[in-house]
Motif scaffolding. Structure first.
Motif, mmCIF file in Angstrom:
data_model
loop_
_atom_site.group_PDB
_atom_site.id
_atom_site.type_symbol
_atom_site.label_atom_id
_atom_site.label_comp_id
_atom_site.label_asym_id
_atom_site.label_seq_id
_atom_site.Cartn_x
_atom_site.Cartn_y
_atom_site.Cartn_z
ATOM 1 N N LEU A 239 -15.878 13.932 7.496
ATOM 2 C CA LEU A 239 -16.025 13.557 8.782
ATOM 3 C C LEU A 239 -15.306 12.330 9.188
ATOM 4 C CD1 LEU A 239 -20.148 14.036 8.921
ATOM 5 C CD2 LEU A 239 -18.275 15.457 9.922
ATOM 6 N N GLU A 240 -14.104 11.966 8.418
ATOM 7 C CA GLU A 240 -13.328 10.789 8.759
ATOM 8 C C GLU A 240 -12.820 10.689 10.101
ATOM 9 O OE1 GLU A 240 -10.641 13.579 6.196
ATOM 10 O OE2 GLU A 240 -12.699 13.403 6.629
ATOM 11 N N GLY A 249 -17.062 2.235 10.935
ATOM 12 C CA GLY A 249 -15.869 1.298 10.513
ATOM 13 C C GLY A 249 -15.974 0.211 11.396
ATOM 14 N N VAL A 250 -16.425 0.206 12.506
ATOM 15 C CA VAL A 250 -16.505 -1.332 13.197
ATOM 16 C C VAL A 250 -17.590 -2.049 12.681
ATOM 17 C CG1 VAL A 250 -17.114 -2.514 15.257
ATOM 18 C CG2 VAL A 250 -15.833 -0.319 15.368
ATOM 19 N N ALA A 312 -8.313 0.102 7.934
ATOM 20 C CA ALA A 312 -8.833 0.450 9.409
ATOM 21 C C ALA A 312 -7.599 0.701 10.135
ATOM 22 C CB ALA A 312 -9.631 -0.719 9.990
ATOM 23 N N TYR A 313 -6.474 -0.483 9.889
ATOM 24 C CA TYR A 313 -5.409 -0.261 10.722
ATOM 25 C C TYR A 313 -4.778 1.113 10.495
ATOM 26 C CZ TYR A 313 -0.772 -1.466 12.675
ATOM 27 O OH TYR A 313 0.338 -1.518 13.389
ATOM 28 N N ARG A 314 -4.558 1.458 9.073
ATOM 29 C CA ARG A 314 -3.982 2.782 8.591
ATOM 30 C C ARG A 314 -4.639 3.868 9.458
ATOM 31 N NH1 ARG A 314 -3.464 0.254 3.550
ATOM 32 N NH2 ARG A 314 -5.274 1.509 2.789
ATOM 33 N N LEU A 315 -5.888 3.869 9.375
ATOM 34 C CA LEU A 315 -6.750 4.840 9.753
ATOM 35 C C LEU A 315 -6.386 5.144 11.189
ATOM 36 C CD1 LEU A 315 -8.853 7.087 9.508
ATOM 37 C CD2 LEU A 315 -10.817 5.303 9.938
ATOM 38 N N TYR A 316 -6.477 3.923 12.164
ATOM 39 C CA TYR A 316 -6.173 3.717 13.566
ATOM 40 C C TYR A 316 -4.871 4.454 13.700
ATOM 41 C CZ TYR A 316 -4.510 2.080 17.983
ATOM 42 O OH TYR A 316 -4.273 1.794 19.434
ATOM 43 N N THR A 334 -5.329 16.277 7.023
ATOM 44 C CA THR A 334 -3.887 15.600 6.768
ATOM 45 C C THR A 334 -4.220 14.108 6.625
ATOM 46 O OG1 THR A 334 -3.609 15.053 9.125
ATOM 47 C CG2 THR A 334 -2.588 17.142 8.244
ATOM 48 N N ASP A 335 -3.439 13.397 5.779
ATOM 49 C CA ASP A 335 -3.465 12.063 5.527
ATOM 50 C C ASP A 335 -2.223 11.381 5.648
ATOM 51 O OD1 ASP A 335 -5.048 10.329 2.965
ATOM 52 O OD2 ASP A 335 -4.581 9.738 4.730
#
Length: 335
Positions: A239-240, A249-250, A312-316, A334-335
């Protein structure tokens, strides 16, 4: 001691039925093989015997019961959660089960620490002299958790590496322990410092002193842990990319920054308010070792917060790029 002997017998007979030559009869060699096969379990029990038992015998029956309850609670929770997760998620491997169980264990303890810390801090009218009975009791309660959580983290790391097919992780050994320590040095040091420094200072070196307000604040620093753990579990569940993961995350960033970094200037500010000292002059009114201790605790918190911000920045960035791409029909990630 009897449990170590029982583990040895279980290991001996399990190897004997396999027809191993060395296990025809009991010997020093079979004891050595047992120690090499289960080093962490033996060390864990020996530490309880040689460290926690002597300390516990010096306190009253009530505190001994606290230690027993804590040990049973954390071990039981870890064991039961593994069993329930295995039955609920058939597709999960051992790495998934151990990782989520360890996160659940940490979250439960962190929630208890936050509640106790809030009670202690809000009950203190004098930040330097007030004492609260929950302070020492919860330190006794938390000590077995700190020791067991190192073991739980090791198991989680071991199984996560084992499922990847790494040759060194075919069985438990001193090498797998070494690799775990090299992979998570800061977390292990963090737990060991709490056990060997924070615990003795709180329990034995504060005779006639208060300061429980500050200890309560340190307990509340655990407020961010359940959110960090929930983030890992949501990723485990696939569920990422959900709104729940983004909201969590926030909350991770806000709770971590508030309770682990802003906490320190807040404690200095409260101290200044009580003694009518301007905030910027408070460090100069404290002893040097107090400021150094706070800096030592604050430094790894800043380091971990930077890592969280980068993640968090990489996920954004990943989610921003994926908006313009068609979804995978096979449901792969995908990652």
């Amino acid at each position: 001691m009897s449990y170590i002997y029982t583990m040895y017998l279980s290991n001996y007979h399990s190897q004997k039925v396999k027809g191993h030559e060395a296990y025809k009869k009991h010997s020093l060699f079979t004891i050595k093989l047992f120690l090499l096969r289960h080093p962490l379990l033996v060390v864990h029990h020996m530490v309880l015997l040689t460290v926690f038992m002597p300390i516990t015998l010096q306190v009253n029956d009530f505190r001994r019961r606290i230690d027993t309850i804590s040990t049973m609670l954390h071990r039981g929770l870890f064991f039961i959660s593994r069993k329930l997760l295995k039955s609920a998620f058939k597709s999960w491997n051992d790495a998934d089960v151990f990782a989520v169980s360890e996160r659940l264990l940490s979250s439960v303890h962190a929630t208890l620490a936050t509640i106790v810390g809030f009670i202690i801090a809000t009950a203190s009218s004098d930040v330097m002299s007030d004492r609260h009975r929950l302070t020492n009791e919860f330190v006794w309660f938390g000590a077995p958790y700190m020791a067991f959580d190192i073991y739980a983290m090791y198991l989680s790391n071991y199984h996560s590496e084992k499922v990847k097919g790494h040759e060194a992780y075919r069985k438990h050994s001193l090498l797998t322990i070494k690799l775990f320590l090299l992979r998570h040095p800061l977390l292990v040091v963090h737990h060991m410092v709490l056990l060997t420094v924070f615990m003795p200072i709180t329990l034995f070196l504060r005779t006639g002193l208060g300061g429980d307000f500050f200890i309560g604040c340190f307990f509340m620093a655990e407020f961010s842990t359940p959110f960090v753990s929930l983030g890992k579990v949501l990723i485990q569940l696939g569920l990422e990319d959900s709104w729940l993961h983004r909201v969590n995350g926030v909350m991770v960033l806000l709770s971590f920054f508030t309770c682990r970094i802003l906490l320190f200037p807040y404690m200095y500010w409260v101290y200044g308010q009580q003694y009518t000292i301007p905030f910027h002059k408070v460090p100069f009114h404290l002893q040097l070792h107090c400021n150094l201790a706070n800096l030592t605790i604050l430094a790894p918190q800043i380091y971990w917060f930077v890592l969280l911000c980068r993640k968090a920045y990489r996920l954004y960035l990943r989610q921003t790029r994926s908006k313009g791409q068609p979804a995978h029909k096979d449901g792969s990630k995908t990652d």
